[in-house]
Design an enzyme around this catalytic site. Structure first.
Site, mmCIF file in Angstrom:
data_model
loop_
_atom_site.group_PDB
_atom_site.id
_atom_site.type_symbol
_atom_site.label_atom_id
_atom_site.label_comp_id
_atom_site.label_asym_id
_atom_site.label_seq_id
_atom_site.Cartn_x
_atom_site.Cartn_y
_atom_site.Cartn_z
ATOM 1 N N ASN A 211 -7.034 9.392 -0.051
ATOM 2 C CA ASN A 211 -6.803 9.746 1.655
ATOM 3 C C ASN A 211 -8.078 9.133 1.886
ATOM 4 O O ASN A 211 -9.681 8.604 1.060
ATOM 5 C CB ASN A 211 -7.428 10.732 1.839
ATOM 6 C CG ASN A 211 -6.080 12.059 1.544
ATOM 7 O OD1 ASN A 211 -4.839 12.151 2.446
ATOM 8 N ND2 ASN A 211 -6.327 13.368 0.407
ATOM 9 N N LEU B 235 0.877 -0.987 0.214
ATOM 10 C CA LEU B 235 -0.102 0.161 -0.213
ATOM 11 C C LEU B 235 0.262 1.674 0.061
ATOM 12 O O LEU B 235 1.738 1.030 0.956
ATOM 13 C CB LEU B 235 -0.927 0.378 0.932
ATOM 14 C CG LEU B 235 -1.855 -0.872 1.144
ATOM 15 C CD1 LEU B 235 -3.191 -0.236 2.512
ATOM 16 C CD2 LEU B 235 -3.075 -0.471 0.165
ATOM 17 N N GLY B 236 0.709 1.981 -1.101
ATOM 18 C CA GLY B 236 1.056 2.772 -1.158
ATOM 19 C C GLY B 236 0.610 4.276 -0.978
ATOM 20 O O GLY B 236 -0.692 4.199 0.546
ATOM 21 N N SER B 237 0.848 5.591 -0.988
ATOM 22 C CA SER B 237 -0.453 6.328 -0.181
ATOM 23 C C SER B 237 -0.082 7.799 -1.557
ATOM 24 O O SER B 237 0.773 8.330 -2.663
ATOM 25 C CB SER B 237 0.732 7.465 0.813
ATOM 26 O OG SER B 237 0.176 9.044 0.918
ATOM 27 N N SER B 238 -0.847 8.852 -1.753
ATOM 28 C CA SER B 238 -0.957 10.061 -2.937
ATOM 29 C C SER B 238 -0.065 10.760 -2.714
ATOM 30 O O SER B 238 0.064 11.810 -2.919
ATOM 31 C CB SER B 238 -2.494 10.579 -2.844
ATOM 32 O OG SER B 238 -2.643 10.948 -1.044
ATOM 33 N N CYS B 239 0.140 10.779 -1.087
ATOM 34 C CA CYS B 239 1.531 11.957 -0.810
ATOM 35 C C CYS B 239 2.414 11.457 -1.581
ATOM 36 O O CYS B 239 4.190 12.462 -1.749
ATOM 37 C CB CYS B 239 1.832 11.952 0.771
ATOM 38 S SG CYS B 239 0.925 11.980 2.128
ATOM 39 N N TYR C 93 7.707 10.507 5.256
ATOM 40 C CA TYR C 93 6.595 9.952 5.198
ATOM 41 C C TYR C 93 6.345 9.650 3.096
ATOM 42 O O TYR C 93 6.474 8.066 2.850
ATOM 43 C CB TYR C 93 4.735 9.819 5.115
ATOM 44 C CG TYR C 93 3.965 9.248 5.200
ATOM 45 C CD1 TYR C 93 4.193 7.197 5.900
ATOM 46 C CD2 TYR C 93 2.949 8.977 4.288
ATOM 47 C CE1 TYR C 93 2.991 7.233 5.768
ATOM 48 C CE2 TYR C 93 2.404 8.229 3.750
ATOM 49 C CZ TYR C 93 2.002 7.130 4.745
ATOM 50 O OH TYR C 93 0.915 6.535 4.581
ATOM 51 N N HIS D 255 -6.203 11.764 10.860
ATOM 52 C CA HIS D 255 -5.987 11.996 8.984
ATOM 53 C C HIS D 255 -7.435 13.365 9.844
ATOM 54 O O HIS D 255 -8.108 13.251 10.838
ATOM 55 C CB HIS D 255 -6.277 11.597 8.520
ATOM 56 C CG HIS D 255 -5.243 10.488 8.124
ATOM 57 N ND1 HIS D 255 -5.146 9.307 8.271
ATOM 58 C CD2 HIS D 255 -3.956 10.625 7.768
ATOM 59 C CE1 HIS D 255 -3.089 9.015 8.191
ATOM 60 N NE2 HIS D 255 -3.019 9.806 7.406
ATOM 61 N N LYS E 197 7.712 6.019 1.172
ATOM 62 C CA LYS E 197 6.227 5.449 0.127
ATOM 63 C C LYS E 197 7.208 4.875 -0.759
ATOM 64 O O LYS E 197 6.394 3.766 -1.202
ATOM 65 C CB LYS E 197 5.274 5.713 0.548
ATOM 66 C CG LYS E 197 4.038 5.501 2.127
ATOM 67 C CD LYS E 197 4.283 4.059 2.085
ATOM 68 C CE LYS E 197 2.988 4.335 3.018
ATOM 69 N NZ LYS E 197 3.024 2.927 3.537
ATOM 70 N N TRP F 24 -7.807 24.939 10.252
ATOM 71 C CA TRP F 24 -6.498 25.337 9.297
ATOM 72 C C TRP F 24 -6.592 25.808 7.716
ATOM 73 O O TRP F 24 -6.601 25.025 7.315
ATOM 74 C CB TRP F 24 -5.559 24.196 10.280
ATOM 75 C CG TRP F 24 -5.260 23.728 11.192
ATOM 76 C CD1 TRP F 24 -5.628 23.827 11.824
ATOM 77 C CD2 TRP F 24 -3.623 22.593 11.173
ATOM 78 N NE1 TRP F 24 -4.638 23.528 13.136
ATOM 79 C CE2 TRP F 24 -3.341 22.832 13.094
ATOM 80 C CE3 TRP F 24 -3.022 23.092 10.346
ATOM 81 C CZ2 TRP F 24 -2.297 22.535 13.182
ATOM 82 C CZ3 TRP F 24 -1.663 21.937 11.075
ATOM 83 C CH2 TRP F 24 -1.447 22.056 12.425
#
Length: 305
Positions: free
Chosen positions: A161, A101-105, A132, A175, A136, A198
């Site tokens: 996300n 599993l990766g991440s859109s980051c 992070y 998150h 990844k 924020w």
């Protein structure tokens, strides 16, 4: 089919295991107290003993913007080391199939949206979660290098996300969606009229219900040979941060106002993944944003009892 799952006590892992139990899968998912993923030999021995047909690497050190800013070394080291250990141990033990599993980051901060798989490493990363993201990226590349050099085709799924059941609602490491659920719930219970956001709230994000990702992971296992080595998983629609706050407020019944802290970072202006490859496979998520948040809020309330 025997499936070894890392991160089985996390949100994604628990959703995967919950769905897998409805199918003909034999699951092995040691907890962190039973297996330290930073210990390469321990992982090797555990996989060797179970002899899985598939490994799903869903473990990771995760957190929101604040946590990533405060602890970039921890997010880089822990995620990199865990990923390297799991992929290497699977390969050394002759496991032919692995879902990483990766991440859109992993995508550049200025990449054109929707984010296509081929734009990885084409620009600078978002500074607020660079550690992070680099970890990844490295593990994803490791999987690609295994295929180039040894012909072992491990797959990396890059989800948008996520939120959902068994999410983390702690103010320190959650998150956005679970953090906002908790924030608005507490404001509603206390009678507060103000909830802080924020930044200006204009940044856009794509969120998928974690159970839908789990469904795609199991779909990928069943259709392994047809899955690209690197593929996005998402809903193909994004919303502004303010819109998420408004949706959650409506579900919870909060009628106060939102106050913007413009001194705080907003992160990337947009993160929407391209889901063309996913659609070509004939798979799509089933859960709407409203339904997903309602289920997640119900889960949050149950955790408070």
């Amino acid at each position: 089919m025997k499936v070894f799952v890392t991160g089985g006590r996390g949100m994604v892992g628990r959703n995967v295991i919950s769905l897998a139990k409805q199918h003909d899968f034999e699951i092995c998912s040691p907890s962190s107290s039973e297996l330290n993923l930073l210990d390469a030999q321990a992982i090797h021995d555990s996989i060797q003993q179970f002899r899985p047909d598939v490994v799903i690497h869903a473990a990771g050190k995760v957190g929101g913007i604040q946590a990533n800013i405060q602890s970039p070394f921890d997010f880089f080291y822990d995620n990199l080391q865990m990923g390297i250990n799991v992929v290497y141990a699977a390969w050394q033990n002759g496991v032919d199939k692995l879902i990483n599993l990766g991440s859109s980051c992993m995508y550049p901060k200025n990449a054109t949206n929707p984010l296509r798989e081929d734009c990885v490493l084409s620009g600078d990363l978002e500074p607020t979660n660079e550690g992070y993201a680099l970890a990844k990226l490295s593990v994803g590349r490791m999987c690609e290098y295994l295929y180039r050099q040894y012909g072992v085709e491990y797959k990396t799924i890059v989800p948008c996300n996520l939120y959902g059941l068994w999410d983390k609602f702690s103010p320190n490491n959650s998150h956005m969606v679970p953090a906002v659920i908790r924030k608005i719930h507490e404001a509603s219970v206390s009678g507060s009229h103000d909830v802080e956001i924020w930044g200006d709230g204009k940044a856009r994000r794509e969120f998928m219900f974690a159970e839908d990702l789990a469904d795609f992971i199991l779909y990928a296992i069943r259709n392994y040979d047809h899955i690209p080595s690197f593929i996005n998983a998402g809903v193909g629609i994004d919303h502004s941060i303010v819109e998420y706050y408004e949706t959650i407020a409506k579900i919870i019944g909060f009628n106060g106002r939102f106050v913007h802290d413009l001194t705080k970072p907003s992160g990337m202006s947009q993160k929407l993944v391209d889901v063309s490859k996913q659609k070509e496979l004939g798979w799509s998520p089933k859960t709407s944003l409203v339904d997903g948040i309602q289920l997640t809020y119900k889960h949050f309330l149950e955790e408070q009892i």
